[in-house]
Design an enzyme around this catalytic site. Structure first.
Site, PDB file in Angstrom:
ATOM      1  N   CYS A 161      35.178   6.247  52.856  1.00 34.76           N
ATOM      2  CA  CYS A 161      36.468   5.590  53.129  1.00 34.76           C
ATOM      3  C   CYS A 161      37.647   6.490  52.783  1.00 34.76           C
ATOM      4  O   CYS A 161      38.767   6.246  53.225  1.00 34.76           O
ATOM      5  CB  CYS A 161      36.573   4.290  52.342  1.00 34.76           C
ATOM      6  N   HIS A 217      43.780   2.072  50.994  1.00 33.00           N
ATOM      7  CA  HIS A 217      42.564   1.731  51.728  1.00 33.00           C
ATOM      8  C   HIS A 217      42.320   0.235  51.581  1.00 33.00           C
ATOM      9  O   HIS A 217      42.452  -0.315  50.485  1.00 33.00           O
ATOM     10  CB  HIS A 217      41.385   2.542  51.169  1.00 33.00           C
ATOM     11  N   ASN A 262      37.320  -4.282  56.066  1.00 33.03           N
ATOM     12  CA  ASN A 262      37.298  -2.890  55.602  1.00 33.03           C
ATOM     13  C   ASN A 262      36.874  -1.996  56.769  1.00 33.03           C
ATOM     14  O   ASN A 262      35.731  -2.058  57.203  1.00 33.03           O
ATOM     15  CB  ASN A 262      36.311  -2.790  54.432  1.00 33.03           C
TER      16      ASN A 262
HETATM   17  O1  UT7 Z   1      35.436   0.748  51.054  1.00 34.73           O
HETATM   18  C1  UT7 Z   1      34.478   1.327  50.224  1.00 34.73           C
HETATM   19  C2  UT7 Z   1      34.620   0.789  48.926  1.00 34.73           C
HETATM   20  N1  UT7 Z   1      34.109  -0.579  48.835  1.00 34.73           N
HETATM   21  C3  UT7 Z   1      34.711  -1.429  48.052  1.00 34.73           C
HETATM   22  O2  UT7 Z   1      35.734  -1.100  47.510  1.00 34.73           O
HETATM   23  C4  UT7 Z   1      34.099  -2.764  47.750  1.00 34.73           C
HETATM   24  C5  UT7 Z   1      34.395  -3.111  46.338  1.00 34.73           C
HETATM   25  N2  UT7 Z   1      33.722  -4.306  45.900  1.00 34.73           N
HETATM   26  C6  UT7 Z   1      34.111  -5.528  46.305  1.00 34.73           C
HETATM   27  O3  UT7 Z   1      35.032  -5.664  47.081  1.00 34.73           O
HETATM   28  C7  UT7 Z   1      33.439  -6.722  45.684  1.00 34.73           C
HETATM   29  O4  UT7 Z   1      32.616  -6.319  44.633  1.00 34.73           O
HETATM   30  C8  UT7 Z   1      32.589  -7.533  46.715  1.00 34.73           C
HETATM   31  C9  UT7 Z   1      33.508  -8.274  47.658  1.00 34.73           C
HETATM   32  C10 UT7 Z   1      31.688  -6.601  47.486  1.00 34.73           C
HETATM   33  C11 UT7 Z   1      31.745  -8.581  45.991  1.00 34.73           C
HETATM   34  O5  UT7 Z   1      32.559  -9.421  45.209  1.00 34.73           O
HETATM   35  P1  UT7 Z   1      32.147  -9.760  43.707  1.00 34.73           P
HETATM   36  O6  UT7 Z   1      33.134 -10.702  43.210  1.00 34.73           O
HETATM   37  O7  UT7 Z   1      31.998  -8.434  42.998  1.00 34.73           O
HETATM   38  O8  UT7 Z   1      30.776 -10.488  43.895  1.00 34.73           O
HETATM   39  P2  UT7 Z   1      29.318 -10.068  43.377  1.00 34.73           P
HETATM   40  O9  UT7 Z   1      28.770  -8.924  44.179  1.00 34.73           O
HETATM   41  O10 UT7 Z   1      29.373  -9.910  41.916  1.00 34.73           O
HETATM   42  O11 UT7 Z   1      28.500 -11.374  43.747  1.00 34.73           O
HETATM   43  C12 UT7 Z   1      28.842 -12.640  43.169  1.00 34.73           C
HETATM   44  C13 UT7 Z   1      27.979 -13.704  43.810  1.00 34.73           C
HETATM   45  C14 UT7 Z   1      26.514 -13.354  43.864  1.00 34.73           C
HETATM   46  O12 UT7 Z   1      25.786 -14.546  43.610  1.00 34.73           O
HETATM   47  P3  UT7 Z   1      25.177 -14.809  42.154  1.00 34.73           P
HETATM   48  O13 UT7 Z   1      24.225 -13.686  41.898  1.00 34.73           O
HETATM   49  O14 UT7 Z   1      26.361 -14.811  41.218  1.00 34.73           O
HETATM   50  O15 UT7 Z   1      24.543 -16.150  42.337  1.00 34.73           O
HETATM   51  C15 UT7 Z   1      26.286 -12.945  45.301  1.00 34.73           C
HETATM   52  O16 UT7 Z   1      24.973 -13.210  45.740  1.00 34.73           O
HETATM   53  O17 UT7 Z   1      28.384 -13.892  45.187  1.00 34.73           O
HETATM   54  C16 UT7 Z   1      27.240 -13.833  46.036  1.00 34.73           C
HETATM   55  N3  UT7 Z   1      27.650 -13.301  47.330  1.00 34.73           N
HETATM   56  C17 UT7 Z   1      28.052 -14.068  48.340  1.00 34.73           C
HETATM   57  N4  UT7 Z   1      28.172 -15.389  48.484  1.00 34.73           N
HETATM   58  C18 UT7 Z   1      28.631 -15.864  49.657  1.00 34.73           C
HETATM   59  C19 UT7 Z   1      27.733 -11.993  47.694  1.00 34.73           C
HETATM   60  N5  UT7 Z   1      28.170 -11.912  48.956  1.00 34.73           N
HETATM   61  C20 UT7 Z   1      28.384 -13.187  49.376  1.00 34.73           C
HETATM   62  C21 UT7 Z   1      28.845 -13.736  50.589  1.00 34.73           C
HETATM   63  N6  UT7 Z   1      28.946 -15.090  50.679  1.00 34.73           N
HETATM   64  N7  UT7 Z   1      29.191 -12.985  51.651  1.00 34.73           N
END
Ligand code: UT7
Length: 335
Positions: A119, A259, A289
């Site tokens: 990115c 970004h 993104n």
């Molecule tokens: O561009 C390149 C760089 N990329 C980035 O900068 C991405 C940076 N990271 C992020 O933006 C965030 O970490 C995410 C949006 C990817 C994820 O958000 P988060 O608040 O960090 O969520 P998490 O990965 O910690 O997941 C929390 C929960 C999980 O469930 P449990 O284990 O707590 O029960 C996931 O399974 O959310 C669940 N989950 C979803 N639920 C519904 C993950 N994706 C989804 C989804 N819909 N699409």
């Protein structure tokens, strides 16, 4: 080509972008993903994304954005000295998509290469373009940030596929003796965190095989939480360092174009930097993104709408696979 005149500065004289026609809203996502509009909006700020049609490729997205940027600059493809394409999602491993674009544009024999820094690609590519301008080697360069991530994410993995969209953005940088353009840049890389965003299969470490396919290792995987922490850590310092290198402070910057990975990353960075959130350009809600395309897409959209003025001083800041990061101070015209 270089006519012997040594020009120190490079002005962005053209800009263009392209997004595929097809809009996929959060509610349009397949029910099997077991996601929701509420989760996606709250956690990321994304409401919809654009998805390329079957007959579109990274090259065709680039071509559309490039033609717009060249027209804006009043430049013919034959007048280009160099083409740099930032992407991690090319048409093929080889040949480089930069050469495909060069041919599609009709820019006969113009040198072209790809920059692969996830990115952060556009900031790296633009910084590279400026070195050719500053050295006097080249006078007219096309820089493209493009990504067709919808073909590289696992559409059964809700933690990935909801986050990305397809797009291209392009700028034309031209040599000038009037002080403007890129005034400073900061680039960084921390390969110890390479695993945080990775496509495990299909490269020399794990060549493509049935095992790669069965393990779904031909898709990009990301440790979202770790990348989130990394992003909020690097954005502020990178901007401050880039401002300082230009002899400025953040107070001298009119707009920050970050970004677009997650609205919460932008909000956190704004707070940590004590820079007004209203002065960050944000369009993640409409495009998700788009990786290396996100900055030139946001730049083009906001220059076209008149929100960013040709006299404004901008900060580009990005982060991504590598893990890498980069920031640059850009003045659109002499001040
Ligand atoms: O561009 C390149 C760089 N990329 C980035 O900068 C991405 C940076 N990271 C992020 O933006 C965030 O970490 C995410 C949006 C990817 C994820 O958000 P988060 O608040 O960090 O969520 P998490 O990965 O910690 O997941 C929390 C929960 C999980 O469930 P449990 O284990 O707590 O029960 C996931 O399974 O959310 C669940 N989950 C979803 N639920 C519904 C993950 N994706 C989804 C989804 N819909 N699409």
């Amino acid at each position: 080509m270089n006519n012997g005149v040594h020009s120190t500065y490079g002005q962005i004289t053209g800009w263009g972008s392209y997004v595929p026609v097809k809009v996929v809203t959060n509610n349009d996502l397949p029910p099997e993903l077991e996601t929701s509009d509420e989760w996606i909006v709250q956690r990321t700020g994304i409401r919809e994304r654009r998805i390329a049609a079957a007959d579109e490729t990274t090259c065709t997205l680039s071509l559309n954005a490039s033609r717009e940027a060249l027209a804006k600059a009043g430049i013919q493809p034959s007048e280009l000295d160099l083409i740099i394409v930032a992407t991690s999602t090319p048409d093929h491993h080889t040949p480089p998509v930069s050469s495909l674009l060069q041919h599609a544009l009709g820019a006969t024999d113009v040198p072209a290469f790809v920059v692969v820094t996830g990115c952060t690609g556009f900031v790296y590519a633009l910084s590279t373009a400026y070195q050719f301008i500053h050295s006097g080697a080249y006078r007219t360069i096309l820089v493209v940030g493009v990504e067709l991530l919808s073909r590289f994410v696992d559409w059964t993995d809700r933690s990935m596929c909801v986050l990305f969209g397809d797009a291209a953005g392009a700028v034309v940088v031209q040599a000038t003796d009037r002080p403007c353009g890129m005034r400073s840049f900061v680039l960084g890389s921390d390969g110890s965190q390479g695993e945080q965003i990775i496509m495990r299969g299909g490269g020399s470490a794990r060549p493509f095989s049935q095992e790669v396919l069965d393990g779904r290792q031909h898709y990009v995987q990301m440790n979202g939480r770790e990348v989130f922490k990394f992003a909020t850590r690097v954005v502020g310092p990178a901007c401050e360092q880039a401002a300082a290198k230009a002899g400025l402070t953040l107070a001298d910057i009119d707009w920050i174009i970050p970004h677009q990975a997650n609205l919460r990353i932008i909000q956190t960075a704004a707070k940590l930097m004590d820079f007004p959130l209203e002065r960050f350009i944000v369009n993640i809600e409409r495009y998700a993104n788009t990786s290396a395309a996100s900055i030139p897409l946001a730049l083009t959209e906001n220059l076209t709408s008149g929100r960013i003025l040709p006299t404004d001083r901008l900060m580009f800041v990005s982060f991504g696979a590598g893990l890498t990061w980069g920031a640059a101070v850009v003045e659109m015209s002499p001040r």
